[in-house]
Design an enzyme around this catalytic site. Structure first.
Site, short mmCIF file in Angstrom:
data_model
loop_
_atom_site.label_atom_id
_atom_site.label_comp_id
_atom_site.label_asym_id
_atom_site.label_seq_id
_atom_site.Cartn_x
_atom_site.Cartn_y
_atom_site.Cartn_z
N LYS A 121 79.67 73.96 28.99
CA LYS A 121 80.37 73.45 30.18
C LYS A 121 80.13 74.32 31.41
O LYS A 121 80.43 73.92 32.53
CB LYS A 121 81.89 73.38 29.91
CG LYS A 121 82.27 72.69 28.63
CD LYS A 121 81.63 71.33 28.50
CE LYS A 121 81.78 70.79 27.09
NZ LYS A 121 81.16 71.61 26.04
N GLU A 443 84.94 67.84 20.85
CA GLU A 443 83.74 67.59 20.07
C GLU A 443 84.12 67.51 18.60
O GLU A 443 85.05 68.16 18.14
CB GLU A 443 82.70 68.69 20.28
CG GLU A 443 82.06 68.64 21.65
CD GLU A 443 80.98 69.70 21.83
OE1 GLU A 443 80.84 70.57 20.94
OE2 GLU A 443 80.28 69.66 22.85
N SER A 469 79.16 67.21 19.46
CA SER A 469 78.29 68.32 19.82
C SER A 469 76.86 67.82 19.97
O SER A 469 76.47 66.83 19.34
CB SER A 469 78.35 69.39 18.72
OG SER A 469 77.25 70.27 18.82
#
Length: 555
Positions: A121, A443, A469
């Site tokens: 991120k 995720e 993921s």
């Protein structure tokens, strides 16, 4: 210079006095002041070495006559945050990082920024800030990790360990063997060695033009990575001098180039969240339809782990992202006039980088598949769309049908898998894990890896309004929009509903009539969670996954 507003004239004597308190001289204050945005920390393997990268970038700035000033951002390791409440904070951190960079750059009026992320991120968060600020900026990541190796298992990586957990629970592997894999799977600093989200985004930063060639593939442990950081420090001074800004580089054509590369390399499905969020800061709309349109015409040229056996070091040696782009240019699939931080057109930059190994980067005339790595599906479960990494789906799962087993959280699902309640042919549905409902759109790597480890990866599909993921493989369909917490049809599914998946035709449907769905909708009570702190604020403002899960002011 932008920094003149904090350092020029007698009115700024107090400001200069404060800067001198940090050790800066008049000579340094008078030069362009470059913010060095370092996300290094001691918890994340992708970030443990970023102080060295930052030091090299600062050297480059000084070589070119600027004054580097370093500051920090946070950074979450998705692998460590996986499988527990911590994963709710990962996507949230993207917005916090963007905000923190904006705050620092506006408060201190830097003339330019060198952005130093590495993991999931942090990369889009920093790029969002760069576009929001629109001051000269360049991105230099920490680089990928080496692939792991053990004499017993051969080449391995983090995903090998996650999948091994499922194997241990089903008796296919001993805990002693798992311990060996744990020791050797992650052998160095750097972002995990497959085409997971971190490496996907670092590669796409090259394709979009915001990073130097090699940013996505030069290994973290090499001196070449340090030299690249020095070049980035020197290059930011040129961008400042020429006043080349992020919005000059990240045009709609540049984003389309990035999506084309995304499809060619089989990147993470999380790119479908992050690229629209970055584009949003430039006032550019990237709908799911854009991704699917480009996917349908872009051959898949790479199968990097988890889609195949290759790792980032193999892609680097084969020619890297510019090698992939050179191959794509042979079929006129790129906008060749888009400019990069090099100050040149991307077409001029990539023409000299040939593919060195066609086993890693396929010849465009003989690709793995004629379509790209990601597909966008729609149907009565996902009217606004959902995402699947089709390059990591085995052929027999492209068209399949099964009975739904519905869960309202990741934890419930994991318990069912480990207790052998999921059988061949099931379609697992996980809801209330979307951006708002999670919140934070967790995720599901622990879940997907457990399914594979249990030997069910070839005949169990998984649907969720959460996400996966970049290391996920199999028929795993995420980002279902609208999500359950927004009243989406995924919230109306029941155990036993027959789900039809057709990736070829881009369809995802439940064999439930519109009348039945309408009747269920009248009785539906959306589940709400008691939230506090940053998660409460995030859930109040976050938009749909189909829009990139960006924060919007509620009017």
């Amino acid at each position: 210079m932008r920094s003149d507003s904090i350092k020029k004239g007698f009115l700024r004597a107090p400001h200069r006095s404060l800067m001198k308190a940090t050790g800066l001289t008049d000579e340094e204050i008078n030069r362009p002041i470059i913010g060095i945005v370092n996300s290094g920390n001691e918890m994340v393997p992708g970030h443990i070495h970023l102080d060295n990268v930052a030091r090299a970038a600062k050297d480059g700035v000084r070589i070119a006559g600027g004054t580097p000033v370093e500051f920090r951002t946070i950074g979450v390791c998705d692998g460590i945050a996986m499988g527990h409440e911590g994963m709710k904070y990962s996507l949230v951190s993207r917005e916090v990082i963007a905000d923190s960079v904006e705050i620092m750059a506006m408060s201190h009026m830097f003339d330019g920024l060198v952005l130093i992320p590495n993991c999931d991120k942090i990369i889009p968060g920093m790029m969002m800030a760069a576009l929001r600020l629109n001051i000269p900026s360049i991105l230099i990541s920490g680089g990928p990790m080496l692939a792991g190796f053990s004499s017993e298992f051969g080449t391995i990586d983090l995903i090998s360990v996650y999948e091994a957990v499922g194997k241990v629970s089903s008796g296919q592997m001993t805990e002693e063997q798992l311990k060996i894999m744990e020791e050797y799977a992650c052998p160095s600093c750097g972002s995990c060695s497959g085409m997971f989200t971190a490496n996907s985004m670092n590669c796409l930063s090259e394709a979009i033009g915001m990073a130097l060639p090699g940013n996505g593939t030069i290994l973290a442990v090499t001196s070449e990575r340090i030299r690249l950081a020095k070049k980035a420090g020197m290059k930011i001074m040129e961008l400042v001098e020429k006043d080349i800004k992020p919005k000059d580089i990240t045009t709609k054509e540049a984003f389309e180039n990035a999506i084309t590369v995304d499809m060619a390399i089989g990147a993470s499905t999380n790119t479908v969240l992050h690229l629209p969020a970055i584009a949003n800061e430039a006032g550019i709309s990237l709908s799911l339809d854009v991704f699917d349109r480009i996917s349908k015409k872009t051959p898949n040229l790479c199968r990097i782990s988890p889609a195949g056996t290759h790792h980032m070091e193999d892609l680097y040696r084969a020619g890297g992202i510019y090698g992939v782009m050179n191959e794509l240019s042979r079929k006129n699939l790129l906008h060749m006039n888009a400019i990069t931080v090099m100050g040149n057109k991307i077409g001029d930059e990539i023409k000299s980088q040939k593919v060195m190994d066609n086993s890693v980067i396929k010849n465009i005339d003989t690709p793995y598949s004629e379509e790209g790595g990601i597909a966008i599906l729609k149907g009565n479960i996902a009217p606004d769309g959902c995402v699947v990494k089709q390059s990591a789906v085995i052929p027999q799962m492209f068209v399949c049908k099964g009975a739904a087993k519905v869960f309202d959280s990741e934890e419930e699902t994991m318990e069912a898998i480990l207790n052998n309640k999921i059988k061949r042919g099931d379609v697992v549905v996980i809801r209330y894990e979307g951006p708002k409902g999670g919140p934070g759109m967790r995720e599901m790597l622990s879940v997907t890896s457990a399914i594979v480890g249990k030997g069910l990866g070839e005949n169990v599909a998984l649907l969720t309004d959460g996400r996966f993921s970049g290391g996920t493989r199999g028929a795993c369909i995420g980002h279902i929009s609208p999500e359950a917490s927004l009243g989406g049809p995924v919230g109306l599914l029941k155990d036993g509903d027959i789900i039809e998946i057709n990736i070829h035709e881009r369809k995802l449907n439940a064999l439930v009539s519109a009348e039945e769905f309408a009747d269920r909708g009248k009785k539906l009570k959306i589940k709400e969670k008691k939230l506090t702190g940053v998660l409460e604020r995030y859930a109040s403002f976050v938009s749909s996954a189909s829009e990139g899960a960006v924060l919007r002011v509620q009017k």
